[in-house]
Design a protein around this motif. Structure first.
Motif, PDB file in Angstrom:
ATOM      1  N   VAL A  56      33.242  34.738  34.161  1.00 37.19           N
ATOM      2  CA  VAL A  56      33.476  36.409  34.285  1.00 37.19           C
ATOM      3  C   VAL A  56      32.610  36.594  35.823  1.00 37.19           C
ATOM      4  O   VAL A  56      33.290  37.349  36.502  1.00 37.19           O
ATOM      5  CB  VAL A  56      32.606  36.936  33.190  1.00 37.19           C
ATOM      6  CG1 VAL A  56      32.728  38.463  33.539  1.00 37.19           C
ATOM      7  CG2 VAL A  56      33.441  36.775  31.924  1.00 37.19           C
ATOM      8  N   ILE A  57      31.537  36.001  35.991  1.00 37.13           N
ATOM      9  CA  ILE A  57      30.540  36.290  37.384  1.00 37.13           C
ATOM     10  C   ILE A  57      31.526  35.601  38.300  1.00 37.13           C
ATOM     11  O   ILE A  57      31.738  36.628  39.212  1.00 37.13           O
ATOM     12  CB  ILE A  57      29.501  35.601  37.200  1.00 37.13           C
ATOM     13  CG1 ILE A  57      28.472  36.195  36.053  1.00 37.13           C
ATOM     14  CG2 ILE A  57      28.910  35.731  38.374  1.00 37.13           C
ATOM     15  CD1 ILE A  57      27.406  35.664  35.856  1.00 37.13           C
ATOM     16  N   ARG A  58      32.226  34.746  38.264  1.00 39.61           N
ATOM     17  CA  ARG A  58      32.934  34.144  39.374  1.00 39.61           C
ATOM     18  C   ARG A  58      34.160  35.060  39.704  1.00 39.61           C
ATOM     19  O   ARG A  58      34.549  35.443  40.839  1.00 39.61           O
ATOM     20  CB  ARG A  58      33.613  32.754  39.132  1.00 39.61           C
ATOM     21  CG  ARG A  58      34.313  32.164  40.061  1.00 39.61           C
ATOM     22  CD  ARG A  58      34.779  30.844  39.965  1.00 39.61           C
ATOM     23  NE  ARG A  58      35.865  30.543  40.534  1.00 39.61           N
ATOM     24  CZ  ARG A  58      37.017  29.927  40.287  1.00 39.61           C
ATOM     25  NH1 ARG A  58      37.133  30.017  38.879  1.00 39.61           N
ATOM     26  NH2 ARG A  58      38.089  29.505  41.072  1.00 39.61           N
ATOM     27  N   TRP A  59      34.908  35.410  38.551  1.00 37.95           N
ATOM     28  CA  TRP A  59      36.199  36.462  38.959  1.00 37.95           C
ATOM     29  C   TRP A  59      35.683  37.791  39.453  1.00 37.95           C
ATOM     30  O   TRP A  59      36.389  38.159  40.052  1.00 37.95           O
ATOM     31  CB  TRP A  59      36.831  36.213  37.650  1.00 37.95           C
ATOM     32  CG  TRP A  59      38.077  35.101  37.595  1.00 37.95           C
ATOM     33  CD1 TRP A  59      37.671  34.306  36.775  1.00 37.95           C
ATOM     34  CD2 TRP A  59      38.946  34.951  38.483  1.00 37.95           C
ATOM     35  NE1 TRP A  59      38.880  33.142  37.012  1.00 37.95           N
ATOM     36  CE2 TRP A  59      39.582  33.562  38.380  1.00 37.95           C
ATOM     37  CE3 TRP A  59      39.512  35.535  39.403  1.00 37.95           C
ATOM     38  CZ2 TRP A  59      40.669  33.284  38.548  1.00 37.95           C
ATOM     39  CZ3 TRP A  59      40.651  35.006  39.863  1.00 37.95           C
ATOM     40  CH2 TRP A  59      41.103  33.962  39.663  1.00 37.95           C
ATOM     41  N   LYS A  60      34.498  38.397  38.829  1.00 42.46           N
ATOM     42  CA  LYS A  60      34.280  39.417  39.344  1.00 42.46           C
ATOM     43  C   LYS A  60      33.875  39.472  40.771  1.00 42.46           C
ATOM     44  O   LYS A  60      34.141  40.450  41.500  1.00 42.46           O
ATOM     45  CB  LYS A  60      32.747  39.902  38.382  1.00 42.46           C
ATOM     46  CG  LYS A  60      32.616  41.296  38.583  1.00 42.46           C
ATOM     47  CD  LYS A  60      31.518  41.795  37.462  1.00 42.46           C
ATOM     48  CE  LYS A  60      31.023  43.285  37.442  1.00 42.46           C
ATOM     49  NZ  LYS A  60      30.038  43.431  38.800  1.00 42.46           N
ATOM     50  N   GLY A 113      41.490  44.089  36.381  1.00 45.72           N
ATOM     51  CA  GLY A 113      41.069  42.777  36.366  1.00 45.72           C
ATOM     52  C   GLY A 113      39.711  42.673  35.764  1.00 45.72           C
ATOM     53  O   GLY A 113      39.411  41.691  34.879  1.00 45.72           O
ATOM     54  N   VAL A 114      38.619  43.625  36.185  1.00 45.60           N
ATOM     55  CA  VAL A 114      37.345  43.536  35.520  1.00 45.60           C
ATOM     56  C   VAL A 114      37.410  43.863  34.284  1.00 45.60           C
ATOM     57  O   VAL A 114      36.840  43.291  33.166  1.00 45.60           O
ATOM     58  CB  VAL A 114      36.517  44.322  36.230  1.00 45.60           C
ATOM     59  CG1 VAL A 114      34.999  44.536  35.452  1.00 45.60           C
ATOM     60  CG2 VAL A 114      35.992  43.611  37.615  1.00 45.60           C
ATOM     61  N   ALA A 115      38.166  44.736  33.583  1.00 42.69           N
ATOM     62  CA  ALA A 115      38.398  44.939  32.157  1.00 42.69           C
ATOM     63  C   ALA A 115      38.943  43.916  31.338  1.00 42.69           C
ATOM     64  O   ALA A 115      38.529  43.460  30.340  1.00 42.69           O
ATOM     65  CB  ALA A 115      38.990  46.321  32.309  1.00 42.69           C
ATOM     66  N   SER A 116      40.046  43.151  31.997  1.00 43.26           N
ATOM     67  CA  SER A 116      40.451  42.090  31.388  1.00 43.26           C
ATOM     68  C   SER A 116      39.401  40.841  31.301  1.00 43.26           C
ATOM     69  O   SER A 116      39.857  40.083  30.145  1.00 43.26           O
ATOM     70  CB  SER A 116      41.833  41.634  32.253  1.00 43.26           C
ATOM     71  OG  SER A 116      41.450  40.792  33.467  1.00 43.26           O
ATOM     72  N   LEU A 117      38.510  40.576  32.084  1.00 43.77           N
ATOM     73  CA  LEU A 117      37.510  39.655  32.001  1.00 43.77           C
ATOM     74  C   LEU A 117      36.732  39.909  30.741  1.00 43.77           C
ATOM     75  O   LEU A 117      36.219  38.955  29.974  1.00 43.77           O
ATOM     76  CB  LEU A 117      36.641  39.755  33.233  1.00 43.77           C
ATOM     77  CG  LEU A 117      37.335  39.333  34.660  1.00 43.77           C
ATOM     78  CD1 LEU A 117      36.459  39.439  35.469  1.00 43.77           C
ATOM     79  CD2 LEU A 117      37.866  37.759  34.237  1.00 43.77           C
ATOM     80  N   PHE A 118      36.380  41.222  30.441  1.00 46.02           N
ATOM     81  CA  PHE A 118      35.431  41.283  29.359  1.00 46.02           C
ATOM     82  C   PHE A 118      36.138  41.541  28.144  1.00 46.02           C
ATOM     83  O   PHE A 118      35.316  41.538  26.925  1.00 46.02           O
ATOM     84  CB  PHE A 118      34.633  42.722  29.808  1.00 46.02           C
ATOM     85  CG  PHE A 118      33.558  42.384  30.852  1.00 46.02           C
ATOM     86  CD1 PHE A 118      32.493  41.908  30.783  1.00 46.02           C
ATOM     87  CD2 PHE A 118      33.840  42.930  32.155  1.00 46.02           C
ATOM     88  CE1 PHE A 118      31.507  41.542  31.345  1.00 46.02           C
ATOM     89  CE2 PHE A 118      32.958  42.730  33.177  1.00 46.02           C
ATOM     90  CZ  PHE A 118      31.752  42.071  32.948  1.00 46.02           C
ATOM     91  N   ALA A 119      37.501  41.787  28.115  1.00 42.17           N
ATOM     92  CA  ALA A 119      38.301  41.948  26.755  1.00 42.17           C
ATOM     93  C   ALA A 119      38.453  40.586  26.258  1.00 42.17           C
ATOM     94  O   ALA A 119      38.749  40.563  25.018  1.00 42.17           O
ATOM     95  CB  ALA A 119      39.384  42.721  27.182  1.00 42.17           C
ATOM     96  N   GLY A 120      38.500  39.564  27.060  1.00 39.50           N
ATOM     97  CA  GLY A 120      38.946  38.291  26.532  1.00 39.50           C
ATOM     98  C   GLY A 120      37.938  37.206  26.099  1.00 39.50           C
ATOM     99  O   GLY A 120      38.173  36.146  25.547  1.00 39.50           O
ATOM    100  N   GLY A 121      36.553  37.732  25.994  1.00 40.25           N
ATOM    101  CA  GLY A 121      35.597  36.738  25.684  1.00 40.25           C
ATOM    102  C   GLY A 121      35.432  35.654  26.330  1.00 40.25           C
ATOM    103  O   GLY A 121      35.398  34.423  25.752  1.00 40.25           O
ATOM    104  N   ILE A 122      35.567  35.734  27.566  1.00 37.45           N
ATOM    105  CA  ILE A 122      35.515  34.530  28.572  1.00 37.45           C
ATOM    106  C   ILE A 122      34.047  33.797  28.793  1.00 37.45           C
ATOM    107  O   ILE A 122      33.031  34.798  28.660  1.00 37.45           O
ATOM    108  CB  ILE A 122      36.252  34.732  29.889  1.00 37.45           C
ATOM    109  CG1 ILE A 122      37.585  35.147  29.609  1.00 37.45           C
ATOM    110  CG2 ILE A 122      36.093  33.459  30.816  1.00 37.45           C
ATOM    111  CD1 ILE A 122      38.377  35.824  30.774  1.00 37.45           C
TER     112      ILE A 122
END
Length: 123
Positions: A87-91, A73-82
């Protein structure tokens, strides 16, 4: 019982986050729901004196699954350029779910120890 209460609070917090998880990360939502069921069933077994082993095994399995999902999940946040705020919220959501899983596993270890001691005494 403070470990059980802590695990329960963490699971409740994850339950509040389920709506967000269901929409964007269904695997994480399923993990949170399974964790709630496993905790409830494990506590019921503790109260009634039925076998805890299947619930303890399931909690260990869920912990391993939670570790994998959190990393992915964390890797997908940084891979998508969000957006960084998203990113902070999902992390934070992923970390809350991982804390709940870890707290439940800690409780499972304690319950496993109690079960083993009870078996030794009954011999």
């Amino acid at each position: 019982m403070s470990l059980v209460e802590e695990a329960g609070r963490n699971v409740q917090r994850c339950g509040l986050l389920l709506h967000d998880l269901l929409v964007d990360y269904p695997e994480h939502a399923t993990l949170a729901q399974d964790l709630k069921v496993c905790e409830r069933e494990g506590l019921r077994s503790l109260r009634t004196g039925t076998d805890l082993a299947p619930h303890l095994v399931e909690i260990h399995r869920l912990e391993n699954e939670g570790d994998r999902l959190q990393r992915d999940g964390v890797a997908s946040l940084f891979a998508g350029g969000i957006d960084p705020m998203v990113v902070i919220r999902w992390k934070d959501i992923f970390e809350s779910l991982e804390a709940a899983v870890d707290a439940c596993e800690t409780v499972a270890h304690v319950l496993e120890g109690i079960t083993l001691k009870q078996r030794r005494r009954s011999r």
